[in-house]
Design a protein around this motif. Sequence first.
Motif, PDB file in Angstrom:
ATOM      1  N   UNK A 110      63.219  79.374  22.170  1.00 10.43           N
ATOM      2  CA  UNK A 110      62.021  79.009  21.410  1.00 10.43           C
ATOM      3  C   UNK A 110      61.925  79.814  20.122  1.00 10.43           C
ATOM      4  N   UNK A 111      62.276  81.078  20.180  1.00  7.14           N
ATOM      5  CA  UNK A 111      62.217  81.918  18.980  1.00  7.14           C
ATOM      6  C   UNK A 111      63.268  81.466  17.966  1.00  7.14           C
ATOM      7  N   UNK A 112      64.481  81.173  18.419  1.00  7.38           N
ATOM      8  CA  UNK A 112      65.517  80.665  17.517  1.00  7.38           C
ATOM      9  C   UNK A 112      65.070  79.346  16.891  1.00  7.38           C
ATOM     10  N   UNK A 113      64.521  78.470  17.695  1.00  6.93           N
ATOM     11  CA  UNK A 113      64.053  77.175  17.211  1.00  6.93           C
ATOM     12  C   UNK A 113      63.000  77.359  16.117  1.00  6.93           C
ATOM     13  N   UNK A 114      62.077  78.276  16.339  1.00  4.87           N
ATOM     14  CA  UNK A 114      61.023  78.543  15.364  1.00  4.87           C
ATOM     15  C   UNK A 114      61.601  79.069  14.058  1.00  4.87           C
ATOM     16  N   UNK A 115      62.534  79.989  14.155  1.00  8.46           N
ATOM     17  CA  UNK A 115      63.146  80.563  12.951  1.00  8.46           C
ATOM     18  C   UNK A 115      63.914  79.488  12.185  1.00  8.46           C
ATOM     19  N   UNK A 116      64.650  78.657  12.901  1.00  8.54           N
ATOM     20  CA  UNK A 116      65.408  77.593  12.244  1.00  8.54           C
ATOM     21  C   UNK A 116      64.471  76.611  11.542  1.00  8.54           C
ATOM     22  N   UNK A 117      63.387  76.245  12.177  1.00  9.42           N
ATOM     23  CA  UNK A 117      62.418  75.339  11.558  1.00  9.42           C
ATOM     24  C   UNK A 117      61.766  75.981  10.339  1.00  9.42           C
ATOM     25  N   UNK A 118      61.425  77.252  10.444  1.00 12.73           N
ATOM     26  CA  UNK A 118      60.764  77.956   9.343  1.00 12.73           C
ATOM     27  C   UNK A 118      61.652  78.006   8.094  1.00 12.73           C
ATOM     28  N   UNK A 119      62.976  78.018   8.306  1.00 15.29           N
ATOM     29  CA  UNK A 119      63.915  78.072   7.186  1.00 15.29           C
ATOM     30  C   UNK A 119      64.454  76.696   6.822  1.00 15.29           C
ATOM     31  N   UNK A 168      61.683  89.966  20.372  1.00 14.24           N
ATOM     32  CA  UNK A 168      61.477  88.821  21.257  1.00 14.24           C
ATOM     33  C   UNK A 168      60.008  88.763  21.654  1.00 14.24           C
ATOM     34  N   UNK A 169      59.395  87.587  21.494  1.00 15.19           N
ATOM     35  CA  UNK A 169      57.967  87.431  21.755  1.00 15.19           C
ATOM     36  C   UNK A 169      57.714  86.139  22.521  1.00 15.19           C
ATOM     37  N   UNK A 170      56.626  86.103  23.250  1.00 15.94           N
ATOM     38  CA  UNK A 170      56.260  84.906  24.006  1.00 15.94           C
ATOM     39  C   UNK A 170      55.537  83.883  23.142  1.00 15.94           C
ATOM     40  N   UNK A 171      55.074  84.276  21.979  1.00 14.48           N
ATOM     41  CA  UNK A 171      54.247  83.398  21.147  1.00 14.48           C
ATOM     42  C   UNK A 171      54.950  82.097  20.768  1.00 14.48           C
ATOM     43  N   UNK A 172      56.240  82.149  20.485  1.00 13.39           N
ATOM     44  CA  UNK A 172      56.971  80.936  20.101  1.00 13.39           C
ATOM     45  C   UNK A 172      57.061  79.962  21.274  1.00 13.39           C
ATOM     46  N   UNK A 173      57.294  80.483  22.438  1.00 16.16           N
ATOM     47  CA  UNK A 173      57.381  79.652  23.642  1.00 16.16           C
ATOM     48  C   UNK A 173      56.026  79.020  23.937  1.00 16.16           C
ATOM     49  N   UNK A 174      54.978  79.818  23.828  1.00 17.47           N
ATOM     50  CA  UNK A 174      53.635  79.300  24.068  1.00 17.47           C
ATOM     51  C   UNK A 174      53.247  78.245  23.042  1.00 17.47           C
ATOM     52  N   UNK A 175      53.578  78.472  21.784  1.00 21.50           N
ATOM     53  CA  UNK A 175      53.284  77.483  20.738  1.00 21.50           C
ATOM     54  C   UNK A 175      54.011  76.170  20.989  1.00 21.50           C
ATOM     55  N   UNK A 176      55.240  76.280  21.462  1.00 28.47           N
ATOM     56  CA  UNK A 176      56.031  75.080  21.737  1.00 28.47           C
ATOM     57  C   UNK A 176      55.347  74.197  22.780  1.00 28.47           C
ATOM     58  N   UNK A 177      54.817  74.792  23.825  1.00 25.39           N
ATOM     59  CA  UNK A 177      54.195  74.017  24.900  1.00 25.39           C
ATOM     60  C   UNK A 177      52.721  73.717  24.667  1.00 25.39           C
ATOM     61  N   UNK A 178      52.081  74.463  23.804  1.00 20.43           N
ATOM     62  CA  UNK A 178      50.681  74.184  23.479  1.00 20.43           C
ATOM     63  C   UNK A 178      50.566  72.902  22.665  1.00 20.43           C
ATOM     64  N   UNK A 179      51.592  72.636  21.881  1.00 24.22           N
ATOM     65  CA  UNK A 179      51.585  71.435  21.061  1.00 24.22           C
ATOM     66  C   UNK A 179      52.009  70.193  21.814  1.00 24.22           C
ATOM     67  N   UNK A 180      52.500  70.357  23.031  1.00 24.85           N
ATOM     68  CA  UNK A 180      53.001  69.191  23.798  1.00 24.85           C
ATOM     69  C   UNK A 180      51.884  68.383  24.393  1.00 24.85           C
TER      70      UNK A 180
END
Length: 71
Positions: free
Chosen positions: A14-23, A59-71
């Motif tokens: 989830x963190x990698x996914x977030x970083x890739x999207x941000x860039x 490493x943080x849980x925030x990216x994982x939580x954001x991923x599932x909060x939007x689902x």
Amino acid sequence: AYYQNYLLGELLASQFHNVLQAHGADEPRAIGSFFKQLFSLGQSLPWSQTVQKHTGQPLATSHWLDHFAGA
């Protein structure tokens, strides 16, 4: 202990996914370059420092939580 490894993997993905999207890295070459740079570090640093160096944050849980909060 194995379940913990799966959870760490999900957090990291989830963190990698977030970083890739941000860039704006949504094309295969950009994604490949991201991971090539990551893996080129090898075992030169502990995994937690590698994650922080490559993503800009520990490493943080925030990216994982954001991923599932939007689902």
